[in-house]
Design a protein around this motif. Structure first.
Motif, PDB file in Angstrom:
ATOM      1  N   LEU A  14       0.060  -9.878   4.897  1.00 12.44           N
ATOM      2  CA  LEU A  14      -1.102 -10.365   4.137  1.00 12.44           C
ATOM      3  C   LEU A  14      -0.381 -11.735   3.479  1.00 12.44           C
ATOM      4  CD1 LEU A  14      -3.882 -10.213   3.022  1.00 12.44           C
ATOM      5  CD2 LEU A  14      -3.055  -8.706   1.173  1.00 12.44           C
ATOM      6  N   ALA A  64      -4.147   0.922   1.791  1.00 10.07           N
ATOM      7  CA  ALA A  64      -4.902   0.860   2.948  1.00 10.07           C
ATOM      8  C   ALA A  64      -4.898   2.112   3.948  1.00 10.07           C
ATOM      9  CB  ALA A  64      -4.313  -0.261   4.127  1.00 10.07           C
ATOM     10  N   ILE A 106      -2.398   2.703  16.564  1.00 12.51           N
ATOM     11  CA  ILE A 106      -1.387   1.838  17.359  1.00 12.51           C
ATOM     12  C   ILE A 106      -0.899   0.956  16.189  1.00 12.51           C
ATOM     13  CG2 ILE A 106      -1.793  -0.237  18.790  1.00 12.51           C
ATOM     14  CD1 ILE A 106      -3.039   2.212  19.983  1.00 12.51           C
ATOM     15  N   ALA A 135       4.530   2.409  13.648  1.00 14.88           N
ATOM     16  CA  ALA A 135       5.984   2.237  13.063  1.00 14.88           C
ATOM     17  C   ALA A 135       5.906   1.103  12.038  1.00 14.88           C
ATOM     18  CB  ALA A 135       6.784   1.975  14.214  1.00 14.88           C
ATOM     19  N   GLY A 136       4.916   0.523  11.901  1.00 14.89           N
ATOM     20  CA  GLY A 136       4.792  -0.479  10.699  1.00 14.89           C
ATOM     21  C   GLY A 136       4.515   0.138   9.467  1.00 14.89           C
ATOM     22  N   GLY A 137       4.233  -0.888   8.513  1.00 15.72           N
ATOM     23  CA  GLY A 137       3.998  -0.453   7.126  1.00 15.72           C
ATOM     24  C   GLY A 137       2.782   0.458   7.074  1.00 15.72           C
ATOM     25  N   GLY A 177       1.186   1.738   9.199  1.00 18.05           N
ATOM     26  CA  GLY A 177       1.215   3.170  10.329  1.00 18.05           C
ATOM     27  C   GLY A 177       2.023   4.159   9.676  1.00 18.05           C
ATOM     28  N   ALA A 191       1.646   5.232  18.751  1.00 16.84           N
ATOM     29  CA  ALA A 191       1.824   4.282  19.585  1.00 16.84           C
ATOM     30  C   ALA A 191       2.772   3.214  18.915  1.00 16.84           C
ATOM     31  CB  ALA A 191       0.509   3.586  20.237  1.00 16.84           C
ATOM     32  N   HIS A 193       6.069  -0.196  19.443  1.00 16.68           N
ATOM     33  CA  HIS A 193       6.332  -1.104  20.355  1.00 16.68           C
ATOM     34  C   HIS A 193       8.078  -0.741  20.382  1.00 16.68           C
ATOM     35  CE1 HIS A 193       3.549  -4.661  20.468  1.00 16.68           C
ATOM     36  NE2 HIS A 193       3.480  -3.729  21.696  1.00 16.68           N
ATOM     37  N   VAL A 239       4.894   1.931  24.086  1.00 16.31           N
ATOM     38  CA  VAL A 239       3.923   1.328  24.878  1.00 16.31           C
ATOM     39  C   VAL A 239       4.802   0.267  25.717  1.00 16.31           C
ATOM     40  CG1 VAL A 239       1.855   1.794  23.186  1.00 16.31           C
ATOM     41  CG2 VAL A 239       3.105  -0.406  23.266  1.00 16.31           C
ATOM     42  N   GLY A 276      -2.647  -3.045  15.485  1.00 16.75           N
ATOM     43  CA  GLY A 276      -2.011  -4.332  16.027  1.00 16.75           C
ATOM     44  C   GLY A 276      -2.853  -5.103  16.963  1.00 16.75           C
ATOM     45  N   HIS A 317     -11.524  -2.981   5.482  1.00 13.93           N
ATOM     46  CA  HIS A 317     -10.975  -4.050   4.493  1.00 13.93           C
ATOM     47  C   HIS A 317     -10.730  -3.307   3.541  1.00 13.93           C
ATOM     48  CE1 HIS A 317     -13.844  -6.895   6.953  1.00 13.93           C
ATOM     49  NE2 HIS A 317     -12.473  -7.287   7.294  1.00 13.93           N
ATOM     50  N   ILE A 318      -9.509  -3.628   3.001  1.00 19.25           N
ATOM     51  CA  ILE A 318      -8.950  -2.784   1.842  1.00 19.25           C
ATOM     52  C   ILE A 318      -9.817  -3.096   0.414  1.00 19.25           C
ATOM     53  CG2 ILE A 318      -7.343  -4.678   0.999  1.00 19.25           C
ATOM     54  CD1 ILE A 318      -5.163  -2.351   0.414  1.00 19.25           C
ATOM     55  N   ARG A 349       9.597  -2.127  10.841  1.00 19.86           N
ATOM     56  CA  ARG A 349       9.720  -0.667  10.842  1.00 19.86           C
ATOM     57  C   ARG A 349       9.604  -0.153   9.544  1.00 19.86           C
ATOM     58  NH1 ARG A 349       8.482  -1.891  15.168  1.00 19.86           N
ATOM     59  NH2 ARG A 349       9.373  -1.360  17.161  1.00 19.86           N
ATOM     60  N   GLY A 350       8.628  -0.190   8.872  1.00 15.87           N
ATOM     61  CA  GLY A 350       8.345   0.188   7.610  1.00 15.87           C
ATOM     62  C   GLY A 350       8.092  -1.027   6.696  1.00 15.87           C
TER      63      GLY A 350
HETATM   64  N1  LIG Z   1      -8.199  -4.958   6.769  1.00 12.59           N
HETATM   65  C1  LIG Z   1      -7.355  -4.723   5.880  1.00 12.59           C
HETATM   66  O1  LIG Z   1      -7.490  -4.303   4.605  1.00 12.59           O
HETATM   67  C2  LIG Z   1      -5.772  -4.496   5.949  1.00 12.59           C
HETATM   68  C3  LIG Z   1      -4.947  -3.768   5.238  1.00 12.59           C
HETATM   69  C4  LIG Z   1      -3.428  -3.900   5.413  1.00 12.59           C
HETATM   70  C5  LIG Z   1      -2.888  -4.268   6.428  1.00 12.59           C
HETATM   71  N2  LIG Z   1      -3.786  -4.952   7.378  1.00 12.59           N
HETATM   72  C6  LIG Z   1      -3.386  -5.680   8.711  1.00 12.59           C
HETATM   73  O2  LIG Z   1      -3.064  -4.708   9.565  1.00 12.59           O
HETATM   74  C7  LIG Z   1      -1.864  -5.094  10.444  1.00 12.59           C
HETATM   75  C8  LIG Z   1      -0.759  -4.011  10.253  1.00 12.59           C
HETATM   76  O3  LIG Z   1      -0.142  -4.047   8.877  1.00 12.59           O
HETATM   77  P1  LIG Z   1       1.278  -3.587   8.557  1.00 12.59           P
HETATM   78  O4  LIG Z   1       1.460  -3.848   7.009  1.00 12.59           O
HETATM   79  O5  LIG Z   1       1.440  -2.036   8.976  1.00 12.59           O
HETATM   80  O6  LIG Z   1       1.925  -4.618   9.438  1.00 12.59           O
HETATM   81  P2  LIG Z   1       3.629  -4.466   9.859  1.00 12.59           P
HETATM   82  O7  LIG Z   1       4.503  -3.876   9.067  1.00 12.59           O
HETATM   83  O8  LIG Z   1       3.971  -5.722  10.348  1.00 12.59           O
HETATM   84  O9  LIG Z   1       3.627  -3.477  11.153  1.00 12.59           O
HETATM   85  C9  LIG Z   1       2.823  -3.586  12.375  1.00 12.59           C
HETATM   86  C10 LIG Z   1       3.201  -2.928  13.408  1.00 12.59           C
HETATM   87  O10 LIG Z   1       2.555  -2.743  14.678  1.00 12.59           O
HETATM   88  C11 LIG Z   1       3.213  -2.892  15.898  1.00 12.59           C
HETATM   89  N3  LIG Z   1       2.332  -3.248  16.804  1.00 12.59           N
HETATM   90  C12 LIG Z   1       1.444  -4.439  16.978  1.00 12.59           C
HETATM   91  N4  LIG Z   1       0.672  -4.464  18.079  1.00 12.59           N
HETATM   92  C13 LIG Z   1       1.040  -3.164  18.546  1.00 12.59           C
HETATM   93  C14 LIG Z   1       0.715  -2.438  19.840  1.00 12.59           C
HETATM   94  N5  LIG Z   1      -0.213  -3.070  20.527  1.00 12.59           N
HETATM   95  N6  LIG Z   1       1.356  -1.350  20.310  1.00 12.59           N
HETATM   96  C15 LIG Z   1       2.189  -0.749  19.540  1.00 12.59           C
HETATM   97  N7  LIG Z   1       2.779  -1.094  18.264  1.00 12.59           N
HETATM   98  C16 LIG Z   1       2.199  -2.615  17.884  1.00 12.59           C
HETATM   99  C17 LIG Z   1       4.263  -3.627  15.395  1.00 12.59           C
HETATM  100  O11 LIG Z   1       5.487  -3.747  16.315  1.00 12.59           O
HETATM  101  P3  LIG Z   1       5.853  -5.164  16.988  1.00 12.59           P
HETATM  102  O12 LIG Z   1       5.996  -6.003  15.670  1.00 12.59           O
HETATM  103  O13 LIG Z   1       7.290  -4.844  17.456  1.00 12.59           O
HETATM  104  O14 LIG Z   1       4.969  -5.735  17.952  1.00 12.59           O
HETATM  105  C18 LIG Z   1       4.838  -3.208  13.949  1.00 12.59           C
HETATM  106  O15 LIG Z   1       5.630  -2.327  13.973  1.00 12.59           O
HETATM  107  C19 LIG Z   1      -1.361  -6.206   9.862  1.00 12.59           C
HETATM  108  O16 LIG Z   1      -1.946  -7.466  10.660  1.00 12.59           O
HETATM  109  C20 LIG Z   1      -1.753  -6.547   8.611  1.00 12.59           C
HETATM  110  O17 LIG Z   1      -2.459  -7.890   8.093  1.00 12.59           O
HETATM  111  C21 LIG Z   1      -5.129  -5.252   7.134  1.00 12.59           C
END
Ligand SMILES: NC(=O)c1ccc[n+]([C@@H]2O[C@H](COP(=O)([O-])OP(=O)(O)OC[C@H]3O[C@@H](n4cnc5c(N)ncnc54)[C@H](OP(=O)(O)O)[C@@H]3O)[C@@H](O)[C@H]2O)c1
Length: 315
Positions: free
Chosen positions: A40, A132, A151, A154-156, A158, A175, A177, A195, A219, A262-263, A308-309
């Motif tokens: 964000l 979120a 999907i 592994a990220g924040g 997720g 799922a 990467h 994947v 993702g 949306h948060i 990864r977190g």
């Molecule tokens: N709408 C809302 O209110 C809201 C709230 C929070 C977050 N978000 C959005 O949600 C998304 C995730 O947030 P986050 O904080 O968790 O991001 P993050 O910490 O960057 O984590 C995203 C994770 O998803 C993985 N990924 C992406 N596409 C993938 C796929 N097709 N298959 C498997 N893994 C996949 C990424 O791996 P790689 O980087 O290796 O691809 C990364 O580990 C962001 O775009 C964020 O802006 C939206």
């Protein structure tokens, strides 16, 4: 004060000298002990909120913080000096962010006492991703004994979501990467699919021939990619996108509830998050701690992918 931000929309993040903010009516001044990094942050710096809120440059980046209250403006009641707090703040105008030594926060906004069981450096990684994940659990009305495909597990967001869902008895298919099986299993995932190594549809259909009950896609930015993942949900299930990629009407035809989440950040949601951290097995998945002056590189790495977190920045 030292801060990190951009001088123009889409500008390159850099270390800046910014004026220390002063709390106005209803606002408290927080000394930032750590700022959490979220996608964000760079999306806002790219202009994501331009149609909704004015921008002020140079723009100090950052939304998540944990720190210590140093004082308050007139009409402040919730916090006193010395209290440890954490939260999520988007200033208006945009530009008084948390990648800084100090931030001002309206007491009516998303600020709460920091969880007592973890250091502030970890608490800073929790607000946006943790809220979120909690908000998604609420809006998708996920129940025990259901199967949930995440999907981007592994990220924040997720890693929070995996833990919350598993703790409530859902069976999580994560799922990712990359080879994240041990880490995701430790967070409670029943099955982890890299994947890049294995076809996701094959892996899911092998265990769930009729499809999973629920999908949360963190993702897929395109409706086409989201639709491919939603095809793995059983008729009558639920499919959530955090990237506005769910075509709600198309899913309705299969009896699937489509949600573009949306948060809705709030003090109440933050307090619930703090309780989850203090009372249960919810771990804040800190990946790295980085000095504030190295934030430009950390932002570039986050933008490039591979999270990864959580990364937290230390002023
Ligand atoms: N709408 C809302 O209110 C809201 C709230 C929070 C977050 N978000 C959005 O949600 C998304 C995730 O947030 P986050 O904080 O968790 O991001 P993050 O910490 O960057 O984590 C995203 C994770 O998803 C993985 N990924 C992406 N596409 C993938 C796929 N097709 N298959 C498997 N893994 C996949 C990424 O791996 P790689 O980087 O290796 O691809 C990364 O580990 C962001 O775009 C964020 O802006 C939206």
């Amino acid at each position: 004060m030292r801060a990190v931000g951009v001088r123009e929309r889409n500008g390159r993040p850099e270390v800046l000298q910014a004026r220390q903010p002063e709390p106005g009516e209803g606002e408290v001044l927080v000394r930032v002990v750590a700022a959490g990094l979220n996608p964000l942050d760079w999306k806002i710096a790219e202009g994501m909120l331009e149609d909704l809120v004015p921008y002020d440059f140079p723009l100090v980046m950052g939304v998540d913080f944990a720190g210590v209250v140093e004082g308050g403006g007139p009409e402040t009641y919730r916090f006193t000096s010395g209290e440890q707090v954490f939260g999520h703040v988007v200033s208006e105008p945009v530009g008084r962010g948390t990648y800084a030594e100090y931030v001002v926060v309206n007491e009516a906004g998303s600020i709460a006492r920091a969880p007592a069981s973890i250091p502030l450096t970890a608490a800073a990684g929790a607000p946006t991703a943790g809220m979120a994940a909690l908000g998604i659990m609420d809006s998708a009305a996920l129940r025990s004994y259901e199967s949930l495909l995440i999907i981007g597990a592994a990220g924040g967001v997720g890693t929070f979501l995996t833990q919350l869902a598993a703790a409530r008895g859902l069976r999580v298919v994560a799922a990712t990467h990359g080879h994240d099986q041990p880490r995701m299993a430790a967070f409670g995932a029943a099955l982890t699919v890299d994947v890049r190594e294995r076809d996701l549809a094959d892996a899911v259909r092998e265990e769930y021939p009729r499809g999973v009950d629920a999908l949360v896609d963190l993702g897929s930015a395109s409706p086409e990619e989201f639709a491919r993942h939603a095809a793995l949900v059983r008729d009558g299930g639920v499919a959530v996108s955090t990237l506005d990629a769910a075509s709600v009407e198309a899913l309705y035809g299969r009896g699937i509830e489509g949600i573009n989440y949306h948060i809705a950040a709030s003090a109440e949601l933050l307090e619930r998050l703090g309780e989850e951290i203090d009372s249960g097995p919810l771990t804040v998945p800190i990946e790295t701690e980085v000095p504030l002056d190295q934030a430009p590189g950390a932002v570039a790495r986050n933008r490039a992918g591979g999270a990864r977190g959580k990364t937290v920045l230390l002023p």
